[in-house]
Motif scaffolding. Structure first.
Motif, PDB file in Angstrom:
ATOM      1  N   ASN A  25       0.804  -1.226   0.000  1.00 14.80           N
ATOM      2  CA  ASN A  25       0.000   0.000   0.000  1.00 14.80           C
ATOM      3  C   ASN A  25       0.840   1.282   0.000  1.00 14.80           C
ATOM      4  N   LEU A  82      -9.551   9.644  -6.240  1.00 16.18           N
ATOM      5  CA  LEU A  82      -9.691   8.281  -6.767  1.00 16.18           C
ATOM      6  C   LEU A  82      -9.469   8.311  -8.278  1.00 16.18           C
ATOM      7  N   LEU A  97      -8.904   0.602 -10.322  1.00 18.94           N
ATOM      8  CA  LEU A  97      -9.296   1.701  -9.440  1.00 18.94           C
ATOM      9  C   LEU A  97      -8.150   1.939  -8.483  1.00 18.94           C
ATOM     10  N   TYR A  99      -6.561   4.544  -5.290  1.00 20.80           N
ATOM     11  CA  TYR A  99      -6.506   5.699  -4.386  1.00 20.80           C
ATOM     12  C   TYR A  99      -5.033   6.049  -4.224  1.00 20.80           C
ATOM     13  N   ILE A 118      -3.728   2.478  -2.868  1.00 20.75           N
ATOM     14  CA  ILE A 118      -4.554   1.262  -2.834  1.00 20.75           C
ATOM     15  C   ILE A 118      -4.994   1.023  -4.260  1.00 20.75           C
ATOM     16  N   ASP A 119      -4.552  -0.094  -4.799  1.00 23.86           N
ATOM     17  CA  ASP A 119      -4.714  -0.357  -6.217  1.00 23.86           C
ATOM     18  C   ASP A 119      -5.515  -1.640  -6.386  1.00 23.86           C
ATOM     19  N   MET A 120      -6.552  -1.622  -7.205  1.00 25.84           N
ATOM     20  CA  MET A 120      -7.330  -2.855  -7.379  1.00 25.84           C
ATOM     21  C   MET A 120      -7.986  -2.916  -8.756  1.00 25.84           C
ATOM     22  N   ALA A 121      -8.186  -4.141  -9.209  1.00 25.65           N
ATOM     23  CA  ALA A 121      -8.928  -4.335 -10.451  1.00 25.65           C
ATOM     24  C   ALA A 121     -10.410  -4.237 -10.127  1.00 25.65           C
ATOM     25  N   CYS A 122     -11.201  -3.802 -11.094  1.00 25.59           N
ATOM     26  CA  CYS A 122     -12.634  -3.686 -10.831  1.00 25.59           C
ATOM     27  C   CYS A 122     -13.422  -3.851 -12.122  1.00 25.59           C
ATOM     28  N   SER A 123     -14.730  -3.935 -11.978  1.00 22.67           N
ATOM     29  CA  SER A 123     -15.578  -4.107 -13.160  1.00 22.67           C
ATOM     30  C   SER A 123     -15.795  -2.751 -13.842  1.00 22.67           C
ATOM     31  N   THR A 125     -18.291  -1.083 -14.356  1.00 16.95           N
ATOM     32  CA  THR A 125     -19.330  -0.222 -13.797  1.00 16.95           C
ATOM     33  C   THR A 125     -18.738   0.861 -12.888  1.00 16.95           C
ATOM     34  N   ILE A 126     -17.415   0.836 -12.711  1.00 17.37           N
ATOM     35  CA  ILE A 126     -16.783   1.721 -11.734  1.00 17.37           C
ATOM     36  C   ILE A 126     -17.033   3.206 -12.005  1.00 17.37           C
ATOM     37  N   PHE A 129     -20.413   3.995 -10.877  1.00 18.12           N
ATOM     38  CA  PHE A 129     -20.421   3.794  -9.430  1.00 18.12           C
ATOM     39  C   PHE A 129     -19.855   5.028  -8.724  1.00 18.12           C
TER      40      PHE A 129
END
Lengths: 224, 208
Positions: A25, A82, A97, A99, A118-123, A125-126, A129
């Motif tokens: 992180n 973000l 996505l 932060y 903070i790094d993440m894969a997402c769908s 729809t982000i 959202f």
């Protein structure tokens, strides 16, 4: 019938991961730029220095949208930045996505900027959202370039384009006659030794590109 | 990953563990074997007044997809689902000044997980902030991904071990999605619908 232990809650495993400090992180970062006419020389040097020698550099063509979540009418303004990044060249890749926290420059002894991440894969729809969540789109851009790896280090050489046209990737205009060069590592907190490796690697790219700790606040003052 | 149907099973005069026991015996008699336990949980966050009109974010986890966090945002006019990596929970902590959870709303369904041929059956004890609320039975038919094509088969299977308590119609959430490809988010939506109903129920004064 065999009995099995119940799965722990996701929050329990997250707390455990936080406690063991295994979540990457923190981002260690150095930035610089190179003029368009010298980028081939830099890419050539990076090809020689980095791990992916056989396969060559990985190219990317991404659209990045920078949002902030802010609360109005409060004494202390609360702002949460973000970012959403999506690949324009790989249509089935997940969106990213991210932060990115306040950067810490530290003193002269610290070789890189450190910021929480903070790094993440997402769908996909982000975007909807975040918009419905109350986030505001501050700016967006297109980044096209190459990525190299050297151990845990990631090196990107990217051209930044303004948004233009109705569809992303259409009719875009470069914002400058240079490429942005970034050297970064995502690691759990406290692994400051990596900063030293990054400093040594950055040395090897001089004088073609000067990778430095960039102080955005100072850049802001210069623009005024 | 196949099609999943979630249905409530009435406890009648039994306690939660007694109901789970009855259902475990019935499904085992049909030839199912227990394959571990499962857990689905849901935390609900509400936006701070400074953000303007109220929005609600439900964050759910399902042990069947342990690396994914599912979120469902209700903004009043729209409902937007989102699937992310596990670190989304960490991001929700960062958002704690914008979105806060009411501790009384933490919902969970957990219990034994069975496999029987192409079906996976989960018998869940539902608790809302540790208070027992009821029983949810989840049945997944794994070879198919279009609800319309396997609903009749699943209905028959469900009625086979739930008797008259088995569903006669597809879950409300699935009714206008019967021809679409089923995804894990659809399972999460069904859990959320049931949790929302359970949350509105007064305490039924029964211990798990």
């Amino acid at each position: 019938m065999s009995t099995h232990s119940a799965p722990g809650t996701a929050m329990d495993s997250l707390s455990a991961a936080l406690k063991c400090n295994i979540i990457p992180n923190q981002e260690y970062l150095l930035q610089g730029s190179v003029l368009d006419q010298y980028v081939e020389v830099l890419l050539h040097r990076l090809r020689g220095l980095c791990d992916n020698v056989d396969s060559g550099p990985e190219s990317f063509h991404d659209h990045e949208l920078c949002f902030t979540l802010r609360a109005a009418n409060t004494g202390t303004p609360m702002v949460l930045p973000l970012r959403v990044r999506r690949a324009l060249d790989v249509s089935d890749a997940p969106f990213q996505l991210r932060y990115v926290g306040q950067q810490e420059l530290g003193d002269k002894s610290r070789p890189t900027v450190v910021r929480s991440s903070i790094d993440m894969a997402c769908s996909s729809t982000i975007i909807d959202f975040l918009t419905e969540l109350g986030c505001r789109l501050d700016f967006e851009y297109i980044a096209r370039g190459y990525m190299f790896r050297k151990g845990r280090m990631k090196i990107t050489v990217s051209k930044i384009f303004k948004m233009g046209g109705s569809k992303p990737g259409e009719g875009v205009e470069a914002i400058s006659q240079s490429y942005l060069v970034e050297l970064s590592v995502l690691a759990p907190s406290g692994q400051d030794a990596i900063g030293e490796d990054m400093r040594i690697f950055a040395e090897q790219l001089r004088p073609l590109v000067q990778l430095e700790k960039i102080d955005y606040k100072r850049l802001g003052n210069m623009a005024m | 990953m196949g099609v999943t149907i979630l249905t409530q099973f009435p406890t009648e005069n039994r306690t939660g563990p007694q109901t789970i026991d009855v259902l475990s015996k019935r499904i085992s008699a049909l030839g199912a074997t227990q394959q571990g336990q499962f857990l689905v949980d849901c935390e609900t966050y509400t936006s701070a007044p400074q953000l303007g009109h109220q929005r609600i974010v439900h964050v759910l986890h399902n042990s069947e997809q342990p690396a994914t966090v599912f979120s469902i945002l209700e903004s009043g006019t729209k409902t937007i689902p989102l699937a992310t990596d596990g670190l989304f929970d960490l991001l929700m902590m960062k958002m704690s000044s914008f979105y806060t959870s009411k501790k009384q709303t933490k919902a969970e369904s957990k219990g034994p997980r069975f496999e029987i041929g192409d079906f996976c059956v989960k018998l869940g004890t539902v608790t809302i902030s540790s208070n027992f609320k009821g029983i949810l039975v989840e049945v997944e038919y794994r070879p198919c991904v279009v609800p319309a094509m396997c609903w009749d088969l699943m209905k028959e299977f469900l009625q086979g071990f739930l008797g008259l308590s088995g569903p006669t119609n597809p879950p409300a959430y699935l009714q206008n999605r019967m021809q679409e490809i089923y995804s894990p988010l659809d399972t999460v939506h069904q859990y959320l619908e049931h949790f929302t109903v359970f949350r509105k129920l007064p305490g039924i004064g029964m211990r798990p």
